[in-house]
Design a protein around this motif. Structure first.
Motif, short mmCIF file in Angstrom:
data_model
loop_
_atom_site.label_atom_id
_atom_site.label_comp_id
_atom_site.label_asym_id
_atom_site.label_seq_id
_atom_site.Cartn_x
_atom_site.Cartn_y
_atom_site.Cartn_z
N ILE A 221 7.92 -9.27 0.03
CA ILE A 221 7.24 -8.22 -0.74
C ILE A 221 5.82 -8.04 -0.24
O ILE A 221 5.34 -6.92 -0.04
CB ILE A 221 7.28 -8.54 -2.25
N ILE A 222 5.13 -9.15 -0.01
CA ILE A 222 3.76 -9.07 0.50
C ILE A 222 3.73 -8.40 1.88
O ILE A 222 2.84 -7.60 2.18
CB ILE A 222 3.13 -10.48 0.55
N LYS A 223 4.73 -8.70 2.69
CA LYS A 223 4.81 -8.10 4.03
C LYS A 223 5.10 -6.60 3.96
O LYS A 223 4.58 -5.82 4.75
CB LYS A 223 5.88 -8.83 4.84
N GLN A 224 5.94 -6.18 3.00
CA GLN A 224 6.34 -4.78 2.90
C GLN A 224 5.36 -3.94 2.09
O GLN A 224 5.39 -2.71 2.17
CB GLN A 224 7.72 -4.69 2.24
N LEU A 225 4.51 -4.57 1.32
CA LEU A 225 3.62 -3.84 0.42
C LEU A 225 2.69 -2.85 1.12
O LEU A 225 2.56 -1.71 0.67
CB LEU A 225 2.84 -4.82 -0.45
N PRO A 226 2.02 -3.20 2.23
CA PRO A 226 1.13 -2.22 2.86
C PRO A 226 1.86 -0.94 3.31
O PRO A 226 1.36 0.17 3.07
CB PRO A 226 0.56 -2.97 4.06
N ASP A 227 3.03 -1.09 3.92
CA ASP A 227 3.78 0.10 4.35
C ASP A 227 4.21 0.93 3.14
O ASP A 227 4.14 2.17 3.17
CB ASP A 227 5.01 -0.31 5.15
N SER A 228 4.64 0.26 2.11
CA SER A 228 5.09 0.98 0.91
C SER A 228 3.94 1.72 0.26
O SER A 228 4.10 2.87 -0.18
CB SER A 228 5.72 0.01 -0.09
N LEU A 229 2.78 1.09 0.19
CA LEU A 229 1.61 1.77 -0.39
C LEU A 229 1.16 2.93 0.49
O LEU A 229 0.71 3.97 -0.02
CB LEU A 229 0.48 0.78 -0.60
N VAL B 11 3.17 4.80 2.36
CA VAL B 11 4.13 5.88 2.11
C VAL B 11 3.86 6.51 0.74
O VAL B 11 3.90 7.74 0.59
CB VAL B 11 5.58 5.35 2.20
N LEU B 12 3.55 5.69 -0.24
CA LEU B 12 3.24 6.20 -1.57
C LEU B 12 2.00 7.10 -1.54
O LEU B 12 2.00 8.19 -2.12
CB LEU B 12 3.02 5.03 -2.55
N ALA B 13 0.98 6.68 -0.82
CA ALA B 13 -0.24 7.49 -0.71
C ALA B 13 0.05 8.80 0.00
O ALA B 13 -0.45 9.86 -0.40
CB ALA B 13 -1.31 6.70 0.03
N SER B 14 0.88 8.75 1.04
CA SER B 14 1.22 9.98 1.78
C SER B 14 1.96 10.97 0.90
O SER B 14 1.68 12.18 0.93
CB SER B 14 2.07 9.64 3.00
N THR B 15 2.92 10.46 0.13
CA THR B 15 3.68 11.38 -0.73
C THR B 15 2.81 11.94 -1.86
O THR B 15 2.98 13.09 -2.26
CB THR B 15 4.93 10.68 -1.32
N LEU B 16 1.87 11.13 -2.33
CA LEU B 16 0.96 11.64 -3.37
C LEU B 16 0.02 12.69 -2.79
O LEU B 16 -0.26 13.71 -3.44
CB LEU B 16 0.15 10.49 -3.99
N ARG B 17 -0.45 12.49 -1.54
CA ARG B 17 -1.31 13.48 -0.90
C ARG B 17 -0.58 14.78 -0.61
O ARG B 17 -1.17 15.84 -0.56
CB ARG B 17 -1.87 12.92 0.42
N SER B 18 0.74 14.69 -0.42
CA SER B 18 1.51 15.90 -0.13
C SER B 18 1.77 16.72 -1.39
O SER B 18 2.35 17.80 -1.29
CB SER B 18 2.83 15.53 0.54
#
Length: 157
Positions: free
Chosen positions: A108-116, A118-125
């Motif tokens: 989870i710690i390893k995947q968290l930066p990529d997930s955040l 992607v989350l930021a990108s979708t929110l910006r879109s």
């Protein structure tokens, strides 16, 4: 004189039998407490790990293994080796669950930066938070997708 020996042997037998009965009762109480605590802990841990496994089955397997290992190691080795093997067989399932939880947290710690990201990108879109979380859930691997699914499930309630 013979009656005195018979009374002494009878009392000795009664004392040994009473002590053995008390030891068995104490062992039974301790094993019941162990089973209750381990079942509760394993159930919580299994839910955290998304494992569909009944903790009572694991506990039964553990206890059966310990009861098989104890007399076998006593027969082939000595009491010290038997105690060590039995202790290992009782402790090993809990250690394996801790190891699995640790690995899951590391993933989870390893995947968290990529997930955040992607989350930021979708929110910006222009997507709202729920749609962004659904996108991350659908496009990220487990275990982060499972955790986000849990958040979305809680949000829907």
């Amino acid at each position: 004189m013979a009656n005195d020996k018979l009374i002494i042997y009878g009392l000795a037998f009664l004392a040994i039998f009473s002590i053995a009965w008390l030891l068995v009762q104490c062992f039974w109480i301790l094993m019941t407490l162990y089973q209750h605590q381990m079942t509760k802990k394993l159930d919580r841990d299994f839910r955290d790990l998304y494992l569909l496994f009944n903790p009572v089955q694991l506990l039964t397997f553990t206890m059966t293994g310990a009861l098989i290992i104890l007399p076998l190691s006593l027969f082939f080795f000595n009491w010290l080796v038997a105690a060590v093997f039995t202790s290992i067989s009782l402790v090993l399932p809990g250690m394996l669950v801790k190891l699995m939880k640790s690995r899951r947290k590391q993933l989870i710690i390893k995947q968290l930066p990529d997930s955040l990201s992607v989350l930021a990108s979708t929110l910006r879109s222009g997507q709202n938070l729920v749609k962004s979380l659904e996108y991350v859930r659908d496009n990220q691997p487990a275990p982060i997708s499972q955790e986000i699914a849990q958040v979305l499930f809680g949000y829907q309630l």
